[in-house]
Design an enzyme around this catalytic site. Structure first.
Site, PDB file in Angstrom:
ATOM      1  N   ARG A   1      35.552  37.151  46.826  1.00 33.44           N
ATOM      2  CA  ARG A   1      36.499  37.024  47.941  1.00 33.44           C
ATOM      3  C   ARG A   1      36.115  38.022  49.037  1.00 33.44           C
ATOM      4  NH1 ARG A   1      40.232  33.815  45.725  1.00 33.44           N
ATOM      5  NH2 ARG A   1      40.533  34.045  43.488  1.00 33.44           N
TER       6      ARG A   1
ATOM      7  N   CYS B   1      42.779  30.832  44.972  1.00 31.34           N
ATOM      8  CA  CYS B   1      42.241  30.302  46.237  1.00 31.34           C
ATOM      9  C   CYS B   1      43.227  29.350  46.905  1.00 31.34           C
ATOM     10  CB  CYS B   1      40.924  29.585  45.987  1.00 31.34           C
ATOM     11  SG  CYS B   1      39.638  30.620  45.264  1.00 31.34           S
TER      12      CYS B   1
END
Length: 226
Positions: free
Chosen positions: A135, A53
């Site tokens: 995601r 991330c």
């Protein structure tokens, strides 16, 4: 004994993007009201302070002006708290990776501790995690319609050049009533709509020119200026 369950259907391509109000690192936002006339990339990440991330946010932050040039705004989301978001984004400013350094994340990052927005968009998938969003990427047009949906597993970082290319291709298709072929990039030839009749198909094959050419009656291209 029957139990009542609330089932939320995730939005599909062509649907209205679910509306929400959310607290973010840039203040409260109201979607889609605050983004009328803009393209939006709404994306989720599993958690703050996670390695993949972090590289994604550094990349999005570095590309922010490229997206703004496409009339496109970014909105991030995870189920972490606002304070965690702020601490993580401050730490990102101190990091250097892949030529990126001192990245200041100025687009909003949603606090979604109750997972309300995440559930509306199908970002919580039990097969992957009950506590972290996958995601997900939603490309939403200026009319607040969902135009593209991408899902990545927790372990795989996103391809941000492809996300940008998707926005460019959608905008091109809308503006010129065309389609884009595999691996299309701005400036390359586009596909014209398929012939709707035998007469049109024959005419296209017989009247090819410097502006338009066909590989066969069903596959015709329009040349673009380089």
């Amino acid at each position: 004994m029957e139990q009542n369950q609330t089932v939320t259907r995730m939005p599909l391509i062509g649907d209205d993007a679910p509306a929400f109000e959310a607290v973010t690192t840039q203040g409260t936002i109201h979607f889609p009201e605050d983004y009328r006339g803009k393209w939006v990339i709404l994306f989720s990440h599993p958690a703050d302070f996670t390695p993949v991330c972090t590289t994604e946010f550094m990349t999005f932050g570095a590309m922010l002006e490229e997206f703004k040039a496409l009339n496109t705004e970014l909105i991030g989301l995870s189920v972490d708290s606002l304070y965690s978001h702020i601490a993580w984004l401050r730490k990102i400013q101190e990091l250097e990776w892949n030529g990126k350094k001192g990245i200041d994340i100025t687009f909003p990052l949603i606090e979604d501790i109750r997972m309300e927005v995440a559930h509306k968009y199908g970002m919580m998938q039990p097969g992957a995690s009950n506590t972290q969003a996958v995601r997900a990427v939603f490309v939403i047009d200026p009319q607040a319609k969902v135009r593209t949906i991408l899902y990545y597993p927790l372990s795989t970082g996103r391809n941000f050049d492809e996300i940008k290319r998707i926005v460019q291709a959608l905008q091109k298709a809308d503006a010129d009533q065309c389609a884009t072929p595999a691996d299309w990039r701005p400036g390359e030839d586009v596909i014209v709509p398929t012939a709707g009749s035998c007469g049109t198909a024959r005419e296209r094959m017989e009247n090819q020119n410097d502006a338009q050419y066909c590989l066969d009656w069903f596959l015709c291209f329009r040349k673009e200026s380089k």
